[in-house]
Design a protein around this motif. Structure first.
Motif, mmCIF file in Angstrom:
data_model
loop_
_atom_site.group_PDB
_atom_site.id
_atom_site.type_symbol
_atom_site.label_atom_id
_atom_site.label_comp_id
_atom_site.label_asym_id
_atom_site.label_seq_id
_atom_site.Cartn_x
_atom_site.Cartn_y
_atom_site.Cartn_z
ATOM 1 N N TYR A 135 2.783 18.905 162.843
ATOM 2 C CA TYR A 135 3.309 17.921 163.776
ATOM 3 C C TYR A 135 4.177 16.912 163.022
ATOM 4 O O TYR A 135 4.065 16.737 161.805
ATOM 5 C CB TYR A 135 2.191 17.205 164.540
ATOM 6 N N ASP A 136 5.065 16.270 163.755
ATOM 7 C CA ASP A 136 6.037 15.350 163.180
ATOM 8 C C ASP A 136 5.379 14.009 162.861
ATOM 9 O O ASP A 136 4.312 13.674 163.377
ATOM 10 C CB ASP A 136 7.199 15.162 164.153
ATOM 11 N N GLU A 137 6.058 13.239 161.997
ATOM 12 C CA GLU A 137 5.642 11.891 161.614
ATOM 13 C C GLU A 137 4.235 11.867 161.019
ATOM 14 O O GLU A 137 3.447 10.953 161.255
ATOM 15 C CB GLU A 137 5.730 10.937 162.804
ATOM 16 N N ALA A 138 3.910 12.898 160.261
ATOM 17 C CA ALA A 138 2.604 12.941 159.593
ATOM 18 C C ALA A 138 2.570 11.940 158.445
ATOM 19 O O ALA A 138 3.589 11.663 157.808
ATOM 20 C CB ALA A 138 2.339 14.352 159.068
ATOM 21 N N LYS A 139 1.401 11.400 158.183
ATOM 22 C CA LYS A 139 1.199 10.430 157.114
ATOM 23 C C LYS A 139 0.380 11.076 155.992
ATOM 24 O O LYS A 139 -0.578 11.813 156.244
ATOM 25 C CB LYS A 139 0.469 9.186 157.632
ATOM 26 N N PHE A 140 0.759 10.764 154.764
ATOM 27 C CA PHE A 140 0.087 11.351 153.603
ATOM 28 C C PHE A 140 -0.352 10.220 152.670
ATOM 29 O O PHE A 140 0.477 9.462 152.157
ATOM 30 C CB PHE A 140 1.027 12.311 152.875
ATOM 31 N N GLU A 141 -1.649 10.130 152.464
ATOM 32 C CA GLU A 141 -2.218 9.091 151.611
ATOM 33 C C GLU A 141 -2.564 9.686 150.247
ATOM 34 O O GLU A 141 -3.211 10.729 150.151
ATOM 35 C CB GLU A 141 -3.479 8.505 152.253
ATOM 36 N N GLY A 142 -2.140 8.996 149.190
ATOM 37 C CA GLY A 142 -2.367 9.495 147.847
ATOM 38 C C GLY A 142 -3.645 8.967 147.231
ATOM 39 O O GLY A 142 -4.275 8.038 147.730
ATOM 40 N N VAL A 143 -4.036 9.596 146.132
ATOM 41 C CA VAL A 143 -5.182 9.157 145.348
ATOM 42 C C VAL A 143 -4.704 9.059 143.899
ATOM 43 O O VAL A 143 -3.925 9.888 143.427
ATOM 44 C CB VAL A 143 -6.370 10.140 145.490
ATOM 45 N N ARG A 144 -5.152 8.015 143.196
ATOM 46 C CA ARG A 144 -4.650 7.736 141.860
ATOM 47 C C ARG A 144 -5.712 7.986 140.790
ATOM 48 O O ARG A 144 -6.906 8.033 141.064
ATOM 49 C CB ARG A 144 -4.155 6.293 141.769
ATOM 50 N N GLY A 145 -5.227 8.132 139.573
ATOM 51 C CA GLY A 145 -6.107 8.295 138.428
ATOM 52 C C GLY A 145 -5.313 8.124 137.150
ATOM 53 O O GLY A 145 -4.093 7.918 137.176
ATOM 54 N N THR A 146 -5.979 8.235 136.022
ATOM 55 C CA THR A 146 -5.321 8.116 134.722
ATOM 56 C C THR A 146 -5.855 9.193 133.799
ATOM 57 O O THR A 146 -7.076 9.370 133.656
ATOM 58 C CB THR A 146 -5.584 6.735 134.096
ATOM 59 N N LEU A 147 -4.932 9.943 133.202
ATOM 60 C CA LEU A 147 -5.304 10.971 132.230
ATOM 61 C C LEU A 147 -5.358 10.326 130.851
ATOM 62 O O LEU A 147 -4.333 9.908 130.299
ATOM 63 C CB LEU A 147 -4.278 12.110 132.248
ATOM 64 N N GLY A 148 -6.559 10.238 130.309
ATOM 65 C CA GLY A 148 -6.738 9.708 128.967
ATOM 66 C C GLY A 148 -6.730 10.822 127.938
ATOM 67 O O GLY A 148 -6.661 12.012 128.275
#
Length: 403
Positions: free
Chosen positions: A320-333
């Motif tokens: 469907y149109d106008e879909a929203k995508f939420e990201g998730v963050r992290g850090t590679l040590g």
């Protein structure tokens, strides 16, 4: 003096001097090559005539008939499949039917001649040559298959020799596009992609690029098109090119919405796909995962010695149109490993998806995390062979770690 110079430049009687024989031969050869090339291009585009090929193959039929009559042990009636097969590769369907009529006439002629020889023979029951129903059936079956090949070749509009080359080139371009670019010191990646059933084309594909100022950002997209193997291959061919063009051309948070809009515009009956978009800052190790209905990412923390599941939220692409995508963050040590995969790696019939992910992370602990950095190359292939070697589904794995 001036008159003699003009005479030398123009030749006798004011005519230009004749070109050397070698120059004229080179020019004639060049014109012949261009004419032959144009004829071949026109033929395979459907604009040129195929009567020259028909004439050569039609002449081959009476030659084979005469050989069958003269030396039937060396030229059986089934030898007529040779011009029939060549015609399937060279002729258009309409002309191919005419060749089939000539071949049928050849079979009839052979049958009449051998029948006459059998009747005239002193021992008709000992005469073994002739056109048997089996031989006629073989020639007819090859003719039907050849007509189907000619129809398919005409429909796709590519040369019979160039079609496979074109597909091979497309497959190699997809693989090149999916290669991870060279990374700075301290960063390492390993990828593997295996289509279902050992086929050449897969519904899974990857696109990667170094973006941002100085190329200090790595962006990778791992996508899984609905279907598998050759069924999804044509769609993945189109989408991989589109996704590769979008990658780095838009801000990271605009990529999946743009990909979703592109997929919706295709209006495919079975047009959805899943994708995960990874954005890594190669200076700091910070990353963000944005997902479109894809499997979570898996981050192994070297210091803690366990895996974290990084699950971003977002709907399937092309729904469907106008879909929203939420990201998730992290850090590679240092020593951390990030793993992305498609569902063919973790799906187990009758079992929960989390169980398959646990098994994959356990094998990754053994093959990647516990292995020295020097021998981690090829770990993605070994993961497929260990976890999902006999799975009849497309499988793809991406591993990225920081030393």
């Amino acid at each position: 003096m001036a008159d003699s110079a003009r005479t030398g430049a123009t030749g006798r009687g004011g005519r230009p001097p004749r070109e050397p024989v070698t120059a004229r031969l080179r020019a004639a050869l060049y014109r012949a090559r261009r004419r032959l090339r144009r004829t071949g291009v026109d033929y395979f585009r459907g604009d040129g005539a195929d009567w020259w090929a028909f004439a050569a193959l039609a002449l081959a039929v009476p030659v084979l008939v005469l050989l069958n009559i003269a030396i039937p042990d060396w030229a059986p009636p089934t030898a007529l499949v040779l011009p029939v097969l060549a015609g399937a590769l060279l002729l258009r369907p309409g002309t191919l039917v005419l060749l089939y009529a000539v071949a049928a006439g050849g079979l009839i002629a052979e049958s009449l001649v051998h029948t006459g020889e059998r009747v005239a023979s002193a021992q008709p029951e000992a005469y073994t040559h002739g056109v048997t129903p089996g031989a006629a059936l073989v020639v007819g079956a090859v003719g039907v298959a050849g007509l189907l090949v000619a129809q398919f070749r005409r429909r796709i509009g590519v040369p019979w020799r160039g079609g496979s080359t074109m597909l091979f080139d497309l497959r190699e371009r997809i693989r090149v596009q999916g290669r991870i670019p060279q990374l700075p010191d301290g960063w390492h990646t390993d990828t593997a992609l295996r289509p279902a059933g050992g086929q050449s084309f897969s519904g899974d594909f990857m696109a990667a690029a170094r973006t941002g100022p100085g190329g200090r950002v790595l962006e990778v997209v791992l996508a899984d098109v609905s279907g598998k193997g050759m069924d999804a291959g044509s769609r993945s061919l189109l989408l991989s090119g589109a996704f590769g063009g979008l990658l780095g051309s838009l801000p990271a948070h605009d990529f999946l919405p743009a990909a979703n809009g592109y997929l919706l515009r295709q209006d495919w009956a079975e047009g959805f796909a899943t994708a995960v978009h990874l954005v890594v800052d190669l200076d700091t190790g910070e990353y963000e995962l944005l997902s479109a209905g894809h499997l979570p990412g898996m981050h192994r923390l070297a210091g803690a010695g366990y895996w974290e599941v990084k699950e971003a939220e977002g709907p399937l692409l092309g729904v469907y149109d106008e879909a929203k995508f939420e990201g998730v963050r992290g850090t590679l040590g240092p020593g951390d490993v990030l793993m992305l995969c498609t569902d063919g790696m973790v799906e187990i019939p009758g079992r929960d998806l989390a169980e398959g992910m646990d098994r994959l992370m356990g094998e990754a602990d053994r093959l990647v995390a516990a292995a020295p950095a020097a021998i981690r190359s090829g770990a993605a292939v070994r993961l497929i062979d260990t976890v999902a070697k006999h799975v009849n589904d497309d499988r793809a794995v991406l591993l990225i770690w920081r030393r």
